[in-house]
Design a protein around this motif. Sequence first.
Motif, PDB file in Angstrom:
ATOM      1  N   PRO A 313       0.819  -1.217   0.000  1.00  0.00           N
ATOM      2  CA  PRO A 313       0.000   0.000   0.000  1.00  0.00           C
ATOM      3  C   PRO A 313       0.848   1.260   0.000  1.00  0.00           C
ATOM      4  O   PRO A 313       1.977   1.278   0.511  1.00  0.00           O
ATOM      5  CB  PRO A 313      -0.803  -0.117   1.300  1.00  0.00           C
ATOM      6  CG  PRO A 313       0.054  -0.950   2.195  1.00  0.00           C
ATOM      7  CD  PRO A 313       0.750  -1.929   1.290  1.00  0.00           C
ATOM      8  N   GLU A 317      -2.325   5.447   2.341  1.00  0.00           N
ATOM      9  CA  GLU A 317      -3.326   4.443   2.672  1.00  0.00           C
ATOM     10  C   GLU A 317      -3.082   3.836   4.045  1.00  0.00           C
ATOM     11  O   GLU A 317      -3.877   3.013   4.513  1.00  0.00           O
ATOM     12  CB  GLU A 317      -3.322   3.326   1.620  1.00  0.00           C
ATOM     13  CG  GLU A 317      -3.640   3.786   0.215  1.00  0.00           C
ATOM     14  CD  GLU A 317      -3.476   2.657  -0.800  1.00  0.00           C
ATOM     15  OE1 GLU A 317      -3.762   1.502  -0.444  1.00  0.00           O
ATOM     16  OE2 GLU A 317      -3.054   2.928  -1.936  1.00  0.00           O
ATOM     17  N   ARG A 318      -2.020   4.229   4.682  1.00  0.00           N
ATOM     18  CA  ARG A 318      -1.670   3.679   5.996  1.00  0.00           C
ATOM     19  C   ARG A 318      -1.142   4.788   6.894  1.00  0.00           C
ATOM     20  O   ARG A 318      -0.050   4.718   7.448  1.00  0.00           O
ATOM     21  CB  ARG A 318      -0.638   2.558   5.850  1.00  0.00           C
ATOM     22  CG  ARG A 318       0.463   2.844   4.853  1.00  0.00           C
ATOM     23  CD  ARG A 318       1.395   1.666   4.645  1.00  0.00           C
ATOM     24  NE  ARG A 318       2.273   1.431   5.759  1.00  0.00           N
ATOM     25  CZ  ARG A 318       3.595   1.239   5.675  1.00  0.00           C
ATOM     26  NH1 ARG A 318       4.202   1.271   4.507  1.00  0.00           N
ATOM     27  NH2 ARG A 318       4.306   1.005   6.743  1.00  0.00           N
TER      28      ARG A 318
END
Length: 513
Positions: A313, A317-318
Amino acid sequence: MKPIWIVDDDPSIRFVLEKALAREGWATRSFTQAREVIHALADASSSDPERLPPQVLVSDIRMPGGSGLELLEQVRAQQPGLPMIIMTAYSDLDSAVSAFQRGAFEYLPKPFDVPKAVELIRRAVEESQREEESEVHAPLQAEMLGQAPAMQDVFRAIGRLSQSQVTVLITGESGSGKELVARALHKHSPVSAGPFVAINTAAIPRDLLESELFGHERGAFTGAQTQRRGRFEQAEGGTLFLDEIGDMPFELQTRLLRVLSDGHFYRVGGHQAVKAHVRVIAATHQDLERRVREGEFREDLFHRLNVIRLRLPALRERREDVPMLTQHFLLQSARQLGVEPKRIGAAAMEKLQAFKFPGNVRQLENICHWLTVMAPAQQIAVKDLPPEVLGTDSTVAEPPLAPSPAQPPAAHAEAAMPLLASSFPPPRLAPFPGDGDMQDWLQGLSQEARQLLAQGDNDVWDQLSRKFEAQLLRAALAATHGRRVEAANRLGIGRNTITRKLQELGLDDEVFE
């Protein structure tokens, strides 16, 4: 919860801090000398409630039996993650700054406002708890970090593949850490004892890539004076990582397919097949399915590589992993540069987490290295973040060095005022206006600033700030009939602060009714 340790030979300071921290629900333990603290640290035990180690250490800088600076050095050596606040009188400011630069969490000038001291200790406690949490969750060797669900899926996949030598295709944006995943797959595989060899197929010229991969025989081409082993032979018995496989020239894709199919290859100019005992891991930031449809990538090679696919990712997204990664990279940069690791404040971290990171983890690593070098204080604030995170231009327009011939000095000063007038709090130049007259009041501020600048004054900030502070203090003390504690509360400052300001501004003898 662990106690706050207080070190000061002055019993009144210890008493005040103990009572203030007790009201906040924090346990304390007090010492009068530095050597007592060192003995207590050596004897501390997390399993014994009577001998718990400190959450934060607050120490005076000058004490009998060893100074706070000496204590700081010893504590940093034993417990580098323990936040330490240095208390100092104004005469010791230089020493405090030195301590601050050498790793103290913050310094607290004496006399201090108790609420501000408590707030500073609260920040240190939060920092200490964040570091403890990171230590619990971080792997023993920080090959990869991440608590986000998408990263946990990657970790689980690495675990499932730990007993396999199957070919893996890693996809993800540039800078997301594909080589780290490849190294982790190698490290936790049956061929971990063998070499890990990486090659970026997009970074090597097309006419040299074949030789880089498969090697060449002597005389195979001009300049080939000796036999050369290629990356496949170098990776024998281990793992070959082919980064940016999507950019591999089409004609070389055929040769790679043959190696993956039958495990043999020929050196450039060679006639004897070489057996390859190599696990291949490939990575790309490109959409290989689209490349296949467009005829840029062999479909049969794609299926050979795409046995197991891991998608890494993007950092946006994190976002929950940004704090842990930031702490890791700040510590890593500090070790590389031989300096104390810097800490990042909550507001700065919030700003960092909101950033989209087009360069992903690699960009965050670069930002942390930049902060280690460029941030002026040990605690990183929002203003210390690089322009790309703050959304500002990194270039600052320079004002003209001198007025043009057609422009008188006063007009030149006026031209510089829009930026200046917004840079400092407005002074009290007249009775406070109502809401409808606020603009007139600000214009009065701007006008006086222009006049001072036109005169060539070099202390405009100090002049206007003193007027502003003096009028604020007069207004607050008049409203509270001279009651200083109440005036301080109304202004949102400490009791000691208002006393000091009245002395500095020469208002200490004024009578307020």
